[in-house]
Motif scaffolding. Structure first.
Motif, short mmCIF file in Angstrom:
data_model
loop_
_atom_site.label_atom_id
_atom_site.label_comp_id
_atom_site.label_asym_id
_atom_site.label_seq_id
_atom_site.Cartn_x
_atom_site.Cartn_y
_atom_site.Cartn_z
N ALA A 96 0.85 -1.20 0.00
CA ALA A 96 0.00 0.00 0.00
C ALA A 96 0.88 1.25 0.00
O ALA A 96 0.60 2.23 -0.70
N GLU A 99 2.57 1.54 -3.47
CA GLU A 99 1.68 1.61 -4.64
C GLU A 99 1.68 3.00 -5.28
O GLU A 99 1.60 3.12 -6.51
N PRO A 296 -1.17 -4.70 -5.59
CA PRO A 296 -2.44 -4.98 -4.91
C PRO A 296 -2.84 -6.45 -4.97
O PRO A 296 -3.40 -6.99 -4.01
N TRP A 322 -7.46 -5.91 -2.40
CA TRP A 322 -6.64 -5.24 -3.42
C TRP A 322 -7.14 -3.82 -3.69
O TRP A 322 -6.36 -2.92 -4.02
N VAL A 325 -5.50 -1.28 -1.25
CA VAL A 325 -4.12 -0.96 -1.63
C VAL A 325 -4.10 -0.03 -2.84
O VAL A 325 -3.38 0.98 -2.87
N ILE A 328 -5.36 3.61 -1.94
CA ILE A 328 -4.33 4.38 -1.23
C ILE A 328 -3.28 4.91 -2.23
O ILE A 328 -2.88 6.07 -2.18
#
Length: 407
Positions: A96, A99, A296, A322, A325, A328
């Motif tokens: 996260a 990402e 994710p 997912w 994540v 974010i």
């Protein structure tokens, strides 16, 4: 065509480790040290193949993912929950945190083609390209179709590979120097951290969890182990060529104000023309979006294993995992936040997890009760043990770096 039919999970692993972070580290390695550190990528690829083969073999022979195996094989409740907490922290929370960087990397690639990338919403300046990449990733993941996700990522990895390899060719490198760099190790005193960075961005903890789960989506069991290995060897070697190509391309640029692959793309235009700039930008876009999809996905697989969810990719809980994540990453990337403390935490967790999970993997693939005749050979154990020692150094160095303690 038969080769492509058996290509799949390994390509997703390649899509995961060739992200913006890897491209940036390779860029800096090429700019600062030329071809000198190419050998580090060769070692990285060998280590990745050995560890990922163990993870894939475990998934196909045992029929369980790596997290599920941890839960099953560690008998001590305290150790089991400590291990699961570490895995969840490093992979779910870590992915996260990273990402946003994946999405931002894809945005940097697109910015070469799209000049105006932000819109003002009140006091906020939002990068709409982050939303575009996030929506593309969301649509692909939401389908819940492993085959569609696999084919899409194979296409993106091919785009990334062609883009970076052609960029390297355009720089017309000295082939003898390249061969020496690949096979004659040199340790420039100031290059130790760069070597660690090249290996650390290639041997990625979350790929071990991702691969062990994905092989069960693609294949039926141990009868397909040969296909899984072919997929792995082709895909990871291709990923290695991508990293090597970035180093070669960057080596053509004089040392200067280059701190990322985006800077490299701009610097190549006056020397090698628009083609080099556009090839490199397309590769950076593909590197960003592929990692934005696989991060994710890996986090969701880890959450599924930790909490014992069913294996349906279309289940609500899997999608929420997912989706959290991805969301974010989109928010942080689009408004330009830098969650430094979360990223530091993720780096610490990953620094601890890499040697722990490598050691666990070595232990588990030597258990005849679990893998029977498919347990590790002596050669695999020797190489695996050397890699394990290397992961201790990598993990320790990552912790020291994050905690800002000098050697």
């Amino acid at each position: 065509m038969n080769l492509f039919k058996n290509i799949g999970p390994g390509t997703l692993v390649t899509a995961a480790f060739i992200g913006p972070g890897t491209v940036t580290v390779c860029t800096l390695a090429g700019v600062e040290f030329g071809f000198t550190l190419l050998w580090a990528m060769v070692l990285s690829i060998i280590a990745t193949i050995v560890l990922q083969e163990m993870a894939a073999r475990l998934g196909l022979v045992s029929g369980t993912g790596l997290v599920e195996t941890v839960k099953k094989e560690i008998s001590s409740p305290a150790l089991k929950y400590a291990a699961l907490l570490l895995i969840f922290s490093a992979i779910f929370i870590g992915n996260a945190a990273y990402e946003a960087g994946n999405i931002s990397g894809g945005v940097l690639g697109l910015e070469t083609f799209v000049k105006t990338t932000t819109v003002d919403l009140g006091s906020l300046s939002v990068n709409y390209l982050s939303l575009v990449i996030g929506v593309l990733a969301f649509i692909l993941l939401y389908t819940g179709s492993y085959k569609l996700i696999e084919r899409s990522l194979i296409g993106l990895v091919l785009l990334m590979s062609v883009s970076f390899i052609l960029t390297a060719i355009l720089t017309q490198p000295d082939l003898i120097s390249v061969v020496k760099g690949l096979f004659v190790p040199k340790f420039p005193e100031e290059g130790v951290l760069t070597v660690i960075g090249l290996i650390g961005t290639t041997v990625v903890p979350y790929n071990l969890f991702l691969h062990a789960s994905l092989v069960k989506e693609k294949w039926k069991g141990v009868a397909d182990l040969k296909k899984a290995r072919t997929d792995l060897y082709v895909s990871i070697v291709l990923g290695g060529l991508v990293s090597i190509s970035v180093i070669i391309a960057a080596a053509a640029i004089p040392k200067g104000a280059i701190s990322s692959a985006a800077d490299l793309a701009l610097s190549m235009e006056p020397l090698f023309g628009n083609f080099a700039k556009y090839f490199l930008s397309a590769g950076l876009f593909a590197a960003g979006i592929t990692s934005a999809i696989t991060a994710p996905l890996a986090a969701a697989y880890v959450a599924r294993g930790c909490f014992g969810w069913d294996s349906n990719l279309k289940s609500t809980r899997f999608r929420v995992a997912w989706g959290a994540v991805l969301l974010i990453g989109i928010v942080v990337s689009s408004i330009g936040l830098k969650p430094i403390e979360i990223i530091k935490f993720a780096q610490i967790a990953n620094g601890i997890l890499l040697p722990v999970i490598t050691g666990f993997l070595l232990w588990i693939v030597n258990r005849k009760a679990l893998l029977g005749n498919y347990k590790n050979s002596l050669l695999q154990n020797v190489i695996g043990s050397l890699i394990f020692l290397g992961t201790i150094v990598l993990g320790g160095r990552a912790l020291i770096k994050v905690l800002e303690i000098s050697w």
